[in-house]
Design a protein around this motif. Structure first.
Motif, mmCIF file in Angstrom:
data_model
loop_
_atom_site.group_PDB
_atom_site.id
_atom_site.type_symbol
_atom_site.label_atom_id
_atom_site.label_comp_id
_atom_site.label_asym_id
_atom_site.label_seq_id
_atom_site.Cartn_x
_atom_site.Cartn_y
_atom_site.Cartn_z
ATOM 1 N N ASP A 53 11.052 -26.059 48.159
ATOM 2 C CA ASP A 53 11.537 -24.808 47.566
ATOM 3 C C ASP A 53 12.909 -24.370 48.069
ATOM 4 O O ASP A 53 13.442 -23.370 47.595
ATOM 5 C CB ASP A 53 10.518 -23.690 47.745
ATOM 6 C CG ASP A 53 10.166 -23.438 49.202
ATOM 7 O OD1 ASP A 53 10.670 -24.165 50.078
ATOM 8 O OD2 ASP A 53 9.379 -22.519 49.450
ATOM 9 N N TYR A 58 14.455 -25.768 41.778
ATOM 10 C CA TYR A 58 13.189 -26.356 42.215
ATOM 11 C C TYR A 58 12.103 -26.162 41.166
ATOM 12 O O TYR A 58 11.269 -27.045 40.957
ATOM 13 C CB TYR A 58 12.766 -25.751 43.558
ATOM 14 C CG TYR A 58 11.474 -26.291 44.102
ATOM 15 C CD1 TYR A 58 11.330 -27.643 44.380
ATOM 16 C CD2 TYR A 58 10.390 -25.452 44.342
ATOM 17 C CE1 TYR A 58 10.146 -28.142 44.887
ATOM 18 C CE2 TYR A 58 9.208 -25.948 44.849
ATOM 19 C CZ TYR A 58 9.090 -27.288 45.123
ATOM 20 O OH TYR A 58 7.917 -27.784 45.622
ATOM 21 N N SER A 59 12.127 -25.033 40.495
ATOM 22 C CA SER A 59 11.112 -24.777 39.469
ATOM 23 C C SER A 59 11.228 -25.777 38.315
ATOM 24 O O SER A 59 10.220 -26.153 37.712
ATOM 25 C CB SER A 59 11.218 -23.347 38.949
ATOM 26 O OG SER A 59 12.496 -23.120 38.397
ATOM 27 N N THR A 60 12.433 -26.224 38.045
ATOM 28 C CA THR A 60 12.622 -27.241 37.009
ATOM 29 C C THR A 60 11.964 -28.546 37.424
ATOM 30 O O THR A 60 11.261 -29.183 36.632
ATOM 31 C CB THR A 60 14.123 -27.469 36.754
ATOM 32 O OG1 THR A 60 14.718 -26.235 36.376
ATOM 33 C CG2 THR A 60 14.352 -28.506 35.683
ATOM 34 N N GLN A 62 9.572 -28.842 39.561
ATOM 35 C CA GLN A 62 8.128 -28.619 39.567
ATOM 36 C C GLN A 62 7.544 -28.750 38.165
ATOM 37 O O GLN A 62 6.436 -29.257 38.001
ATOM 38 C CB GLN A 62 7.793 -27.239 40.130
ATOM 39 C CG GLN A 62 7.789 -27.181 41.630
ATOM 40 C CD GLN A 62 7.287 -25.841 42.124
ATOM 41 O OE1 GLN A 62 7.653 -24.793 41.605
ATOM 42 N NE2 GLN A 62 6.441 -25.884 43.131
ATOM 43 N N ALA A 63 8.280 -28.314 37.172
ATOM 44 C CA ALA A 63 7.816 -28.457 35.789
ATOM 45 C C ALA A 63 7.706 -29.933 35.416
ATOM 46 O O ALA A 63 6.737 -30.349 34.770
ATOM 47 C CB ALA A 63 8.758 -27.733 34.835
#
Length: 167
Positions: A53, A58-60, A62-63
């Motif tokens: 994180d 990072y969320s991309t 994680q997706a």
């Protein structure tokens, strides 16, 4: 009929193997002195950094991770449902449930590869300290396997939709 069944099973297992390799292996973006994927970045084949994180975008990643894992799981579930339907369906019925789950797996891998294709440059630019030498890279074999797995799961899903149970 037995040859067709063996081909369908082999094709499905191959699709699942491609998904598993594309998800786990560290070769989505490669170069002479580095390789990177959605899990970690390695330079000089020894210095590896796990993506966590502290990364921007990072969320991309994680997706991409989540949809690739989901795709692999759905492909395996579709195989088990196919085997169950072989014994439970009445003669002449179609493998619709297996087809739907396999096409959902296809959709998930397409989403993951599309997100990575679209956002890769932003991920690397915004995390320059982690990706110092990645400008000269290219898409690796895991990325290519993800797209091949997309095609295989799509073909497999369509086969199950058309296929009818026979004696």
């Amino acid at each position: 009929m037995l040859v067709l069944l063996a081909f369908i099973i082999a094709f499905h297992i191959t699709s699942a193997a491609l998904l598993f390799i594309a998800t786990v292996d560290n070769a989505w973006w490669v170069g002479d002195e580095f390789f990177a994927d959605v899990w970690r970045i390695c330079t000089n084949n020894t210095n590896c950094t796990v993506i966590n994180d502290s990364f921007q975008e990072y969320s991309t990643l994680q997706a991409v991770q989540a949809t690739m894992i989901l795709s692999t799981i759905l492909c395996c579930i579709a195989f088990f449902i196919f085997v169950l339907q072989l014994f439970r369906l009445k003669q002449g019925e179609r493998f619709v449930l297996t087809s739907i789950i396999q096409l959902m797996s296809c959709l998930c891998v397409m989403i993951a590869a599309s997100i990575y294709t679209d956002r890769r440059e932003d991920i690397h630019d915004k995390n320059a300290k982690f990706y110092p030498v990645t400008r000269e890279g290219s898409y690796g074999y895991s990325y290519i396997l993800a797209w091949v797995a997309f095609a295989c799961t799509f073909i497999s899903g369509m086969m199950y939709l058309i296929l009818r149970k026979r004696k």
